[in-house]
Design a protein around this motif. Structure first.
Motif, short mmCIF file in Angstrom:
data_model
loop_
_atom_site.label_atom_id
_atom_site.label_comp_id
_atom_site.label_asym_id
_atom_site.label_seq_id
_atom_site.Cartn_x
_atom_site.Cartn_y
_atom_site.Cartn_z
N ALA A 314 0.83 -1.22 0.00
CA ALA A 314 0.00 0.00 0.00
C ALA A 314 0.85 1.26 0.00
CB ALA A 314 -0.93 0.00 1.21
N LEU A 315 2.12 1.13 0.42
CA LEU A 315 3.00 2.31 0.50
C LEU A 315 3.75 2.58 -0.79
CD1 LEU A 315 4.52 1.81 4.08
CD2 LEU A 315 2.51 3.13 3.39
N LEU A 316 3.54 1.79 -1.82
CA LEU A 316 4.26 1.99 -3.08
C LEU A 316 4.05 3.37 -3.71
CD1 LEU A 316 4.06 -1.39 -5.07
CD2 LEU A 316 6.12 -0.10 -4.51
N PRO A 317 2.81 3.91 -3.74
CA PRO A 317 2.59 5.17 -4.49
C PRO A 317 3.53 6.32 -4.14
CG PRO A 317 0.49 4.17 -3.98
CD PRO A 317 1.52 3.35 -3.26
N PHE A 319 6.50 6.29 -2.89
CA PHE A 319 7.85 5.95 -3.35
C PHE A 319 7.96 6.09 -4.87
CE2 PHE A 319 7.98 4.01 0.83
CZ PHE A 319 9.30 4.18 1.22
N ARG A 320 6.94 5.61 -5.58
CA ARG A 320 6.96 5.73 -7.04
C ARG A 320 7.01 7.21 -7.47
NH1 ARG A 320 6.56 1.09 -9.64
NH2 ARG A 320 5.27 -0.65 -8.86
N VAL A 321 6.24 8.05 -6.78
CA VAL A 321 6.22 9.47 -7.13
C VAL A 321 7.60 10.09 -6.94
CG1 VAL A 321 5.32 11.73 -6.45
CG2 VAL A 321 3.76 9.79 -6.63
N ALA A 322 8.23 9.82 -5.80
CA ALA A 322 9.56 10.38 -5.54
C ALA A 322 10.59 9.84 -6.53
CB ALA A 322 9.98 10.07 -4.11
N ILE A 323 10.49 8.56 -6.88
CA ILE A 323 11.41 7.98 -7.86
C ILE A 323 11.21 8.62 -9.22
CG2 ILE A 323 11.84 5.86 -9.18
CD1 ILE A 323 11.48 4.33 -6.51
N ASP A 324 9.96 8.90 -9.59
CA ASP A 324 9.68 9.60 -10.85
C ASP A 324 10.34 10.97 -10.88
OD1 ASP A 324 8.24 7.50 -11.88
OD2 ASP A 324 6.27 8.34 -11.38
N VAL A 325 10.33 11.66 -9.72
CA VAL A 325 10.96 12.98 -9.66
C VAL A 325 12.48 12.85 -9.85
CG1 VAL A 325 11.43 15.00 -8.20
CG2 VAL A 325 9.15 13.97 -8.21
N VAL A 326 13.07 11.82 -9.25
CA VAL A 326 14.50 11.58 -9.46
C VAL A 326 14.80 11.40 -10.94
CG1 VAL A 326 16.41 9.98 -9.03
CG2 VAL A 326 14.85 10.57 -7.18
N LYS A 327 13.97 10.60 -11.61
CA LYS A 327 14.18 10.33 -13.03
C LYS A 327 13.96 11.58 -13.88
CE LYS A 327 12.90 5.42 -12.78
NZ LYS A 327 11.90 4.40 -13.16
N GLU A 328 12.89 12.33 -13.57
CA GLU A 328 12.58 13.53 -14.35
C GLU A 328 13.66 14.59 -14.23
OE1 GLU A 328 8.74 14.87 -13.12
OE2 GLU A 328 7.80 12.93 -13.54
N ARG A 352 5.43 17.00 -4.78
CA ARG A 352 4.75 16.01 -5.63
C ARG A 352 4.19 14.87 -4.79
NH1 ARG A 352 6.76 15.55 -10.96
NH2 ARG A 352 5.96 13.40 -10.96
N VAL A 353 4.94 14.41 -3.81
CA VAL A 353 4.47 13.30 -2.98
C VAL A 353 3.18 13.69 -2.27
CG1 VAL A 353 4.95 12.00 -0.86
CG2 VAL A 353 6.67 12.12 -2.67
N PHE A 354 3.15 14.89 -1.69
CA PHE A 354 1.94 15.29 -0.96
C PHE A 354 0.79 15.61 -1.90
CE2 PHE A 354 4.75 15.75 2.66
CZ PHE A 354 3.94 15.27 3.68
N GLU A 355 1.08 16.21 -3.04
CA GLU A 355 0.00 16.57 -3.97
C GLU A 355 -0.59 15.33 -4.64
OE1 GLU A 355 1.80 19.43 -6.54
OE2 GLU A 355 1.96 20.95 -4.96
N ASP A 356 0.27 14.35 -4.97
CA ASP A 356 -0.21 13.16 -5.68
C ASP A 356 -0.76 12.09 -4.74
OD1 ASP A 356 0.74 14.54 -7.82
OD2 ASP A 356 2.19 13.03 -8.47
N CYS A 357 -0.27 12.05 -3.50
CA CYS A 357 -0.64 10.96 -2.60
C CYS A 357 -1.45 11.41 -1.39
CB CYS A 357 0.61 10.22 -2.12
SG CYS A 357 1.61 9.55 -3.46
#
Length: 400
Positions: A314-317, A319-328, A352-357
């Motif tokens: 359930a905690l994946l989202p 982490f995925r958002v933060a990883i996307d920011v690293v990539k972007e 992004r983490v707070f806005e998306d999650c």
């Protein structure tokens, strides 16, 4: 209990159903009629005493749905005594919510005790009360729950003192979910407006300038000052020696401190190697294998290492958002891990983490986001670093 002329009063069949039907729905339906009868003064003497006793039994029902129905039925009723209000407010969040949000008789002292319980649903109820005192407002900001703080700032009935507004800005001003509702509050003092200008978007800034008659020269100076001020502490990265990093990470893991909250704080802070090595140690896989799984563009790699590390899926989202920011952004921790690139990455990742999650309805995610700004864990990490022979703190995420 006898039937009355009022159609909503309890009848003999209601009483029979209450005694024979053990479902929560039956008790809730009976509760509605019971409250109507008591509020309508259609019961007197022994009948009223019996009905009141039944009402109090419903408030202690084993089914949360029944207790929740009692709270919603009574939150603005004359039937709600001080003792019953306290009982319901001390219940689980969904039961306590209507009472904490709407019942005026609850004292600040009691509400401060409730805030200290660290229940996000109860915090949200108190933040949205028709009247929130400065003491309560400050305690709510101290919870570090971004959604609750945003609710408080958007509540016109909340009286928030300047020191509390400054505290919220210093800690979370870079998040639009915080700076936007603050900018829309009435009667902001000039010192708060001046600090706020440096955080908000251009459109909101223009509105602030117009509403508060700020000069262009002053605004330019405020923006410069805001850029120079450190909203976040730039994290001291661990030494570049990966062997040393792994020693520290394994020490944290032995003490059960390599938690999802620590890993997310490290990732949002830009300590990419700490995050990668931490997951590798938790999952008991080689660091290079972990790196391939974590940074894979597909949906399977990160999920697989999460499962191996025994982190809740359930905690994946976040982490995925933060990883996307690293990539972007292409941010990799940088040379030495300091400077504007690190700060800019931190601000973008957290926002992004707070806005998306932030809107995800999952208590695990709520708790994880809450812990991003929880300073209490810093003492634990400081102790671990000292025990591991490290003289500095690698993951202090937020400036007080």
């Amino acid at each position: 209990m006898t039937a009355t002329a009022t159609s909503s009063a309890l009848s003999h069949s209601d009483v029979h159903r209450l005694l024979s039907d053990h479902s929560a729905d039956a008790r809730i339906e009976t509760l509605t009629k019971l409250v109507s009868s008591l509020e309508g003064d259609t019961l007197a003497g022994p009948e009223r005493e019996i009905a009141t006793d039944i009402l109090h039994r419903f408030a202690a029902d084993a089914e949360a749905a029944v207790r929740e129905a009692v709270a919603w039925q009574l939150h603005n009723s004359a039937l709600l005594t001080d003792a019953l209000a306290t009982k319901l407010a001390r219940d689980i969040g969904r039961v306590a919510f209507p009472v904490l949000r709407n019942t005026k008789r609850l004292s600040d002292e009691f509400l401060l005790q409730v805030i200290a319980e660290r229940d996000a649903e109860k915090h949200m109820a108190i933040a949205s009360r028709w009247n929130v005192s400065p003491r309560l407002a400050d305690a709510i900001v101290e919870t570090a729950n971004i959604k609750v703080i945003a609710c408080l700032l958007g509540n016109g009935g909340a009286r928030i003192a300047d020191p509390t507004l400054h505290k919220a800005l210093d800690r979370y001003g870079h998040l639009s979910v915080v700076n936007k509702p603050m900018a829309e509050r009435e009667s902001l003092s000039l010192p708060v407006v001046e600090k706020l200008v440096a955080y908000v978007s251009e459109d909101i800034r223009s509105n602030l300038v117009e509403r508060h008659h700020l000069s262009p020269v002053l605004v330019a100076e405020l923006l410069k000052r805001g850029r120079e001020a450190a909203t976040m502490l730039l994290l001291k990265p661990l030494a570049g020696n990966l062997d040393e990093l792994e020693v520290v990470v394994r020490h944290l893991d032995r003490d059960a401190r390599l938690t999802p909250s620590l890993m997310l704080r490290a990732l949002c802070a830009g300590d990419v190697e700490l995050f990668t090595t931490g997951l590798a140690v938790r999952a008991k896989v080689a660091t290079e294998n972990a790196r391939l799984l974590i940074w894979d563009d597909g949906p399977l790699g990160l999920r697989a290492i999460f499962e191996k590390a025994r982190f809740p899926i359930a905690l994946l989202p976040p982490f995925r958002v933060a990883i996307d920011v690293v990539k972007e952004t292409g941010y990799d921790g940088g040379a030495g891990g300091t400077g504007d690139g690190r700060h800019d990455y931190q601000v973008m990742a957290l926002a992004r983490v707070f806005e998306d999650c932030g809107a995800i309805e999952d208590r695990l995610v709520d708790d994880l986001l809450l812990q991003l700004f929880d300073q209490k864990s810093d003492e634990v990490i400081d102790a671990a670093m000292t025990q591991a022979g490290m003289p500095f703190h690698p993951i202090r995420a937020v400036h007080r």
